[in-house]
Design a protein around this motif. Structure first.
Motif, PDB file in Angstrom:
ATOM      1  N   SER A  24       0.839  -1.192   0.000  1.00 50.48           N
ATOM      2  CA  SER A  24       0.000   0.000   0.000  1.00 50.48           C
ATOM      3  C   SER A  24       0.878   1.248   0.000  1.00 50.48           C
ATOM      4  O   SER A  24       1.729   1.408   0.879  1.00 50.48           O
ATOM      5  CB  SER A  24      -0.866  -0.044   1.255  1.00 50.48           C
ATOM      6  OG  SER A  24      -1.669   1.082   1.365  1.00 50.48           O
ATOM      7  N   CYS A  25       0.664   2.136  -0.962  1.00 50.64           N
ATOM      8  CA  CYS A  25       1.460   3.367  -1.028  1.00 50.64           C
ATOM      9  C   CYS A  25       1.312   4.210   0.233  1.00 50.64           C
ATOM     10  O   CYS A  25       2.255   4.860   0.664  1.00 50.64           O
ATOM     11  CB  CYS A  25       1.084   4.183  -2.260  1.00 50.64           C
ATOM     12  SG  CYS A  25       1.642   3.432  -3.813  1.00 50.64           S
ATOM     13  N   ALA A  26       0.114   4.192   0.827  1.00 50.23           N
ATOM     14  CA  ALA A  26      -0.107   4.991   2.040  1.00 50.23           C
ATOM     15  C   ALA A  26       0.820   4.559   3.170  1.00 50.23           C
ATOM     16  O   ALA A  26       1.156   5.368   4.034  1.00 50.23           O
ATOM     17  CB  ALA A  26      -1.564   4.896   2.478  1.00 50.23           C
ATOM     18  N   ASN A  27       1.266   3.311   3.177  1.00 52.07           N
ATOM     19  CA  ASN A  27       2.199   2.833   4.199  1.00 52.07           C
ATOM     20  C   ASN A  27       3.623   3.309   3.946  1.00 52.07           C
ATOM     21  O   ASN A  27       4.508   3.023   4.740  1.00 52.07           O
ATOM     22  CB  ASN A  27       2.165   1.305   4.278  1.00 52.07           C
ATOM     23  CG  ASN A  27       0.849   0.792   4.829  1.00 52.07           C
ATOM     24  OD1 ASN A  27       0.097   1.519   5.470  1.00 52.07           O
ATOM     25  ND2 ASN A  27       0.560  -0.470   4.561  1.00 52.07           N
ATOM     26  N   CYS A  28       3.830   4.003   2.838  1.00 49.86           N
ATOM     27  CA  CYS A  28       5.160   4.515   2.484  1.00 49.86           C
ATOM     28  C   CYS A  28       5.208   6.035   2.570  1.00 49.86           C
ATOM     29  O   CYS A  28       5.975   6.678   1.859  1.00 49.86           O
ATOM     30  CB  CYS A  28       5.529   4.061   1.078  1.00 49.86           C
ATOM     31  SG  CYS A  28       5.645   2.284   0.903  1.00 49.86           S
ATOM     32  N   ASN A  29       4.351   6.603   3.424  1.00 47.70           N
ATOM     33  CA  ASN A  29       4.363   8.045   3.667  1.00 47.70           C
ATOM     34  C   ASN A  29       3.923   8.865   2.447  1.00 47.70           C
ATOM     35  O   ASN A  29       4.344  10.004   2.266  1.00 47.70           O
ATOM     36  CB  ASN A  29       5.759   8.476   4.131  1.00 47.70           C
ATOM     37  CG  ASN A  29       5.718   9.681   5.030  1.00 47.70           C
ATOM     38  OD1 ASN A  29       4.707   9.982   5.649  1.00 47.70           O
ATOM     39  ND2 ASN A  29       6.836  10.385   5.106  1.00 47.70           N
ATOM     40  N   SER A  30       3.080   8.274   1.601  1.00 48.29           N
ATOM     41  CA  SER A  30       2.705   8.944   0.353  1.00 48.29           C
ATOM     42  C   SER A  30       1.909  10.228   0.568  1.00 48.29           C
ATOM     43  O   SER A  30       2.086  11.189  -0.185  1.00 48.29           O
ATOM     44  CB  SER A  30       1.943   7.991  -0.572  1.00 48.29           C
ATOM     45  OG  SER A  30       0.744   7.550   0.027  1.00 48.29           O
ATOM     46  N   GLN A  31       1.062  10.277   1.584  1.00 43.98           N
ATOM     47  CA  GLN A  31       0.291  11.505   1.797  1.00 43.98           C
ATOM     48  C   GLN A  31       1.204  12.666   2.174  1.00 43.98           C
ATOM     49  O   GLN A  31       1.071  13.770   1.650  1.00 43.98           O
ATOM     50  CB  GLN A  31      -0.790  11.332   2.860  1.00 43.98           C
ATOM     51  CG  GLN A  31      -1.559  12.628   3.046  1.00 43.98           C
ATOM     52  CD  GLN A  31      -2.947  12.462   3.583  1.00 43.98           C
ATOM     53  OE1 GLN A  31      -3.482  11.364   3.613  1.00 43.98           O
ATOM     54  NE2 GLN A  31      -3.532  13.549   3.994  1.00 43.98           N
ATOM     55  N   ALA A  32       2.144  12.424   3.064  1.00 41.50           N
ATOM     56  CA  ALA A  32       3.088  13.485   3.449  1.00 41.50           C
ATOM     57  C   ALA A  32       3.940  13.920   2.255  1.00 41.50           C
ATOM     58  O   ALA A  32       4.223  15.115   2.087  1.00 41.50           O
ATOM     59  CB  ALA A  32       3.980  13.015   4.589  1.00 41.50           C
ATOM     60  N   MET A  33       4.327  12.966   1.397  1.00 39.85           N
ATOM     61  CA  MET A  33       5.133  13.302   0.223  1.00 39.85           C
ATOM     62  C   MET A  33       4.319  14.110  -0.789  1.00 39.85           C
ATOM     63  O   MET A  33       4.835  15.042  -1.407  1.00 39.85           O
ATOM     64  CB  MET A  33       5.702  12.041  -0.431  1.00 39.85           C
ATOM     65  CG  MET A  33       6.726  11.302   0.420  1.00 39.85           C
ATOM     66  SD  MET A  33       8.220  12.260   0.794  1.00 39.85           S
ATOM     67  CE  MET A  33       7.844  12.817   2.442  1.00 39.85           C
TER      68      MET A  33
END
Length: 107
Positions: A24-33
């Protein structure tokens, strides 16, 4: 036909349930990025019609390739790790039209 934006950038922010078969992209800090990229583009004066738009996206179906970004109209797919990678994409590709080869998903 001209595109409304010179670059339209989509960040996958998809969040899967714990234990899901795919990452899941969200688990890779995607929102903050995504928020960081949006702020950076504004700081550089690149935001707005005829320039750059940074958007959130649901699943882009490239889950196994790391957190993903796609830049249109070129259809360039990137992955990233941190703010330094986002800076490089913004400074090189979005500001100067030079693709960041080392972060490309499709090589």
């Amino acid at each position: 036909m001209d595109s409304f934006f010179k670059h339209h950038v989509f960040f996958c922010l998809n969040q899967r349930d714990p234990g899901a078969e795919r990452p899941s992209c969200a688990n890779c800090n995607s929102q903050a990025m995504q928020e960081y990229a949006k702020k950076r583009v504004k700081q550089l004066g690149l935001a707005g019609p005829g320039q750059v738009r940074i958007n959130k996206s649901g699943c882009l179906d490239r889950c196994e390739e790391g957190p993903t970004i796609v830049v249109y109209p070129e259809g360039i797919w990137y992955t990233y790790v941190d703010e330094a990678d986002i800076d490089e994409i913004v400074d090189s590709h979005l500001a100067n039209g030079k693709i960041v080869e080392r972060l490309l998903i499709d090589r």
